[in-house]
Design a protein around this motif. Structure first.
Motif: not given
Length: 90
Positions: A3, A8, A34, A52-53, A74
């Motif tokens: 991660t 993620e 993602c 992603a975040g 994403k």
């Protein structure tokens, strides 16, 4: 699976990939997974993407060089670029 510092999931290996089909609403995978972006073109492209975040609606504009790029994405936001040769993978 490893991660990122923001939690993620990330893998150094691509096990599944497909063609990025940009539409008027941009591009994201149907299940919200993602992905990384591979630029199979001959020149870098600049895209606005939701990483992603990032919260929904936020995006950052960045350059994607030829080959696989490290950003965990994403969503690719709508763009006026035509004839991009992009692939998604995770």
């Amino acid at each position: 699976m490893d991660t990122t510092r923001s939690g993620e999931q990330v893998s150094a290996q691509i096990g599944k990939m497909g063609v990025v089909a940009l539409t008027d609403s941009g591009f994201s995978l149907p299940d919200g997974q993602c992905f990384n972006i591979k630029n199979d073109g001959n020149a870098p492209v600049t895209l606005s993407v939701q990483l992603a975040g990032m919260p929904d609606g936020d995006s950052v504009t960045t350059q994607f060089d030829c080959g696989w790029n490290p950003e965990i994405v994403k969503k690719i936001m709508p763009t006026s670029l035509a004839n991009t040769n992009l692939k998604w993978g995770f």
